[in-house]
Design a protein around this motif. Structure first.
Motif, mmCIF file in Angstrom:
data_model
loop_
_atom_site.group_PDB
_atom_site.id
_atom_site.type_symbol
_atom_site.label_atom_id
_atom_site.label_comp_id
_atom_site.label_asym_id
_atom_site.label_seq_id
_atom_site.Cartn_x
_atom_site.Cartn_y
_atom_site.Cartn_z
ATOM 1 N N LEU A 70 -58.099 15.835 -42.121
ATOM 2 C CA LEU A 70 -57.013 15.678 -43.290
ATOM 3 C C LEU A 70 -56.543 17.182 -43.662
ATOM 4 O O LEU A 70 -57.364 17.761 -44.128
ATOM 5 N N SER A 71 -55.222 17.134 -43.704
ATOM 6 C CA SER A 71 -54.731 18.589 -44.348
ATOM 7 C C SER A 71 -53.504 18.293 -45.083
ATOM 8 O O SER A 71 -52.598 17.343 -44.878
ATOM 9 N N PHE A 72 -53.303 19.086 -46.489
ATOM 10 C CA PHE A 72 -52.325 19.000 -47.229
ATOM 11 C C PHE A 72 -51.643 20.375 -47.439
ATOM 12 O O PHE A 72 -52.173 21.466 -47.229
ATOM 13 N N SER A 73 -50.335 20.458 -47.517
ATOM 14 C CA SER A 73 -49.493 21.313 -48.160
ATOM 15 C C SER A 73 -49.231 21.003 -49.455
ATOM 16 O O SER A 73 -48.322 19.898 -49.619
ATOM 17 N N ILE A 74 -49.500 22.077 -50.135
ATOM 18 C CA ILE A 74 -49.269 21.681 -51.875
ATOM 19 C C ILE A 74 -48.423 22.928 -52.336
ATOM 20 O O ILE A 74 -48.895 24.178 -52.215
ATOM 21 N N GLY A 75 -47.688 22.453 -53.181
ATOM 22 C CA GLY A 75 -46.864 23.293 -54.226
ATOM 23 C C GLY A 75 -46.926 22.909 -55.444
ATOM 24 O O GLY A 75 -46.991 21.613 -55.802
ATOM 25 N N TRP A 76 -46.477 23.555 -56.620
ATOM 26 C CA TRP A 76 -46.559 22.889 -57.744
ATOM 27 C C TRP A 76 -45.694 23.782 -58.843
ATOM 28 O O TRP A 76 -45.324 25.033 -58.407
ATOM 29 N N SER A 89 -56.615 9.983 -55.712
ATOM 30 C CA SER A 89 -57.196 9.162 -56.459
ATOM 31 C C SER A 89 -58.526 9.695 -57.296
ATOM 32 O O SER A 89 -58.527 9.424 -58.463
ATOM 33 N N LYS A 90 -59.401 10.360 -56.382
ATOM 34 C CA LYS A 90 -60.596 10.603 -57.011
ATOM 35 C C LYS A 90 -60.048 11.951 -57.799
ATOM 36 O O LYS A 90 -60.722 12.333 -58.492
ATOM 37 N N ALA A 91 -59.256 12.851 -57.335
ATOM 38 C CA ALA A 91 -58.922 14.129 -57.950
ATOM 39 C C ALA A 91 -58.251 14.107 -59.171
ATOM 40 O O ALA A 91 -58.572 15.079 -60.067
ATOM 41 N N VAL A 92 -57.597 13.363 -59.274
ATOM 42 C CA VAL A 92 -56.549 13.183 -60.298
ATOM 43 C C VAL A 92 -57.211 12.162 -61.553
ATOM 44 O O VAL A 92 -57.173 10.779 -61.082
ATOM 45 N N ASP A 93 -57.512 12.487 -62.783
ATOM 46 C CA ASP A 93 -57.825 11.740 -63.836
ATOM 47 C C ASP A 93 -56.605 11.415 -64.828
ATOM 48 O O ASP A 93 -55.546 12.380 -64.871
ATOM 49 N N MET A 108 -55.990 21.688 -60.629
ATOM 50 C CA MET A 108 -55.544 20.611 -60.062
ATOM 51 C C MET A 108 -55.599 20.769 -58.425
ATOM 52 O O MET A 108 -56.187 19.951 -57.701
ATOM 53 N N ARG A 109 -54.835 21.732 -57.990
ATOM 54 C CA ARG A 109 -54.786 22.056 -56.320
ATOM 55 C C ARG A 109 -55.956 22.432 -55.875
ATOM 56 O O ARG A 109 -56.188 21.933 -54.865
ATOM 57 N N ASP A 110 -56.825 23.104 -56.648
ATOM 58 C CA ASP A 110 -58.142 23.669 -56.159
ATOM 59 C C ASP A 110 -59.237 22.463 -56.158
ATOM 60 O O ASP A 110 -59.744 22.300 -55.164
ATOM 61 N N ARG A 111 -58.846 21.578 -57.132
ATOM 62 C CA ARG A 111 -59.690 20.371 -56.866
ATOM 63 C C ARG A 111 -59.456 19.483 -56.087
ATOM 64 O O ARG A 111 -60.328 18.981 -55.068
ATOM 65 N N ILE A 112 -58.058 19.148 -55.570
ATOM 66 C CA ILE A 112 -57.657 18.274 -54.287
ATOM 67 C C ILE A 112 -58.204 19.255 -53.048
ATOM 68 O O ILE A 112 -58.888 18.470 -52.208
ATOM 69 N N VAL A 113 -58.260 20.367 -52.802
ATOM 70 C CA VAL A 113 -58.493 20.947 -51.663
ATOM 71 C C VAL A 113 -60.032 21.059 -51.580
ATOM 72 O O VAL A 113 -60.585 20.573 -50.530
ATOM 73 N N SER A 114 -60.673 21.190 -52.758
ATOM 74 C CA SER A 114 -62.168 20.819 -52.570
ATOM 75 C C SER A 114 -62.606 19.424 -52.078
ATOM 76 O O SER A 114 -63.391 19.307 -51.162
ATOM 77 N N LEU A 115 -61.972 18.406 -52.640
ATOM 78 C CA LEU A 115 -62.374 17.136 -52.239
ATOM 79 C C LEU A 115 -61.798 16.885 -50.899
ATOM 80 O O LEU A 115 -62.230 15.820 -49.878
ATOM 81 N N LEU A 116 -60.829 17.461 -50.479
ATOM 82 C CA LEU A 116 -60.141 17.309 -49.014
ATOM 83 C C LEU A 116 -61.322 17.955 -48.037
ATOM 84 O O LEU A 116 -61.359 17.089 -46.928
ATOM 85 N N GLU A 117 -62.035 18.986 -48.147
ATOM 86 C CA GLU A 117 -62.904 19.358 -47.373
ATOM 87 C C GLU A 117 -64.280 18.535 -47.335
ATOM 88 O O GLU A 117 -64.600 18.163 -46.323
ATOM 89 N N LEU A 118 -64.337 18.088 -48.416
ATOM 90 C CA LEU A 118 -65.795 16.941 -48.523
ATOM 91 C C LEU A 118 -65.266 15.715 -47.734
ATOM 92 O O LEU A 118 -65.926 14.982 -46.849
ATOM 93 N N ASN A 119 -64.009 15.403 -47.909
ATOM 94 C CA ASN A 119 -63.366 14.171 -47.219
ATOM 95 C C ASN A 119 -63.788 14.527 -45.525
ATOM 96 O O ASN A 119 -64.023 13.528 -44.707
#
Length: 490
Positions: A447-453, A392-396, A424-435
């Motif tokens: 918390l770990s995500f697998s992401i494809g686009w 929710s924080k990553a996606v505007d 967007m994928r990089d932004r999510i990964v960055s916020l994931l690390e902060l979380n």
């Protein structure tokens, strides 16, 4: 000019006896003598003298001597003859009469020999009579008061109707004041004159007219005159009093009200004088209120619109409940992200209309099954909530994230190409690390995500793009488990 001769005595007798009003010929000479004695004894204030002792009033009334009554009097008081009436005078003049007798005595004390009064008498069969009394000391008898003509007009029916009308008004007023809904009585006559003037100018397309002249809507709003409001209105709008509310009407009807009033004017233009709609008002404290409004020009005032009843029901709680139910229908309660149903609807909408290009991120929460198995579903739910926080924080806007399965998430990104999707994928990964850094000190799981686009241009298939994003996510998931040497299950 010759003086007109008086009618013969027999005719005068008949006129008295057959007069259509109750007539009494009385002798007040005893009262005159009593007054003269009291004056000689030093009485100057009759009212005080009578109030000091009610026996003085009774003494005065005892001085009235009835000489004769007419037929209308007997009929009015249900008396078979004058003797029966005289015997029953104590039941005729009683109860409510004391106050009016004092008034009549005061008139005579002050030398007024012709006056009228309203009082209450009773018939011999006990019926109450409201009567209009006229008293006249006859000419030639001013010194002795030994001939006094008294006429009584029965006002019982009129006064009963007045009382019934007053009671009806009190009842209606009570219903108005204590109604559980907000009620407004308003005068729209000036608004009608403005609309009539527009018609006379030859305007036929009123909707276009008020779009071109929005100031006309504001002018009409200013011309509404509020006649009355009830208690619930004061409570609903947080007003201390009627003047407090009426002096602050612009605080109540503002912003969105201009558009809804424009709709109301369009209906009035089409002669719809009974309307209902949902509008937005504000309390004097600035709090928004959702209102269901019913507007009616009273039927007997359709020619002038000078009497309009408006009822307002506060539906704010209902609107909040509806909004919450709508939210629940489109959102996942645990993560607060959009749910699969909304994701599917939006995917179909974008497939039809764009805007293009559209990118899709397919995301899987790594290790959720292991956390659930080893630490329980409460720990797994906590991990899912953290996933919702990150996405929710990553996606505007105009993009938005959704939970589309137990540990599956997706992000739809309208007007976003491949580079935007990768950013967007990089932004999510960055916020994931902060979380993970924030929850590390609280014994939180990583918390770990697998992401494809994948990206779809105009003319392409979003379903196919979604499948490509899924395949890309599974490739990333395989890399994740290969790097951690864990099982890809879960």
């Amino acid at each position: 000019m010759n003086a007109t001769a008086l009618p013969p005595a027999a005719d005068l007798e008949s006129m008295f006896d057959l007069a259509p009003v109750s007539l009494w010929l009385e002798d007040y000479s005893g009262l005159k003598k009593l007054f003269d004695r009291w004056r000689a004894e030093g009485v100057t204030d009759l009212a005080a003298h009578l109030d000091a002792d009610m026996a003085h009033v009774r003494e005065c009334m005892a001085q009235f001597r009835v000489l004769r009554v007419n037929q209308q009097t007997l009929a009015l008081f249900a008396a078979p003859d004058q003797d029966a009436l005289m015997v029953g005078l104590a039941s005729v003049f009683r109860d409510d009469m004391a106050g009016s007798v004092k008034h009549e005595l005061a008139q005579l004390w002050q030398g007024r020999l012709s006056f009228d009064n309203h009082t209450v008498n009773y018939t011999l069969d006990g019926r109450r009579l409201d009567v209009h009394v006229r008293v006249r000391v006859l000419p030639g008898h001013e010194e002795a008061w030994d001939r006094v003509l008294v006429s009584l007009e029965d006002e019982s029916e009129r006064l009963a109707a007045d009382r019934e009308r007053a009671e009806s008004e009190r009842y209606a007023r009570g219903l108005f004041d204590h109604s559980p809904v907000s009620l407004w009585v308003e005068d729209f006559s000036a608004v009608k004159r403005l609309l009539d003037d527009v018609r006379r100018r030859g305007i036929t397309d009123f909707a276009t007219f008020i779009k071109v002249h929005p100031e006309f809507v504001s002018r009409c709003m200013q011309e509404i005159r509020v006649i009355d409001i009830n208690h619930e209105t004061l409570r609903m709008f947080g007003a201390a009093s009627k003047p407090d509310l009426l002096h602050n009407i612009p605080k109540v009807f503002r912003d969105e009200m201009h558009d809804s009033f424009a709709e109301q004017l369009r209906d009035l233009w089409d002669r719809k004088t009974s309307q209902q709609r949902e509008v937005i008002n504000y309390t004097l404290g600035g709090e928004l209120i959702n209102i269901h409004m019913q507007f009616t020009v009273l039927e007997t005032h359709l020619d002038s619109w000078d009497l309009v009843l408006v009822s307002l029901v506060d539906i704010t709680a209902r609107k909040k409940a509806e909004a919450y139910l709508e939210y629940l229908g489109k959102h996942d309660v645990l993560t607060q992200l959009c749910n699969r149903a909304f994701y599917t609807d939006e995917l179909n909408r974008l497939a039809r209309k764009g805007p293009w290009p559209v990118s899709i991120l397919s995301i899987d929460l790594n290790g959720l099954k292991r956390v659930n198995d080893e630490n329980g579903h409460a720990a797994g739910d906590a991990l899912l909530r953290r996933a919702g926080e990150v996405l929710s924080k990553a996606v505007d806007s105009p993009g938005w994230p959704a939970r589309v399965g137990g540990d599956e998430f997706a992000v739809l990104l309208p007007t976003t190409d491949e580079r935007g999707a990768e950013a967007m994928r990089d932004r999510i990964v960055s916020l994931l690390e902060l979380n993970n850094q924030f929850y590390a000190g609280n014994s939180g799981h990583t918390l770990s995500f697998s992401i494809g686009w994948a990206t779809c241009a105009a003319g392409g298939s979003l379903d196919e793009a979604s499948q490509r994003a899924d395949r890309s996510m599974y490739v990333d998931k395989a890399r994740h488990y290969a790097a951690s040497r864990g099982s890809p299950a879960g």
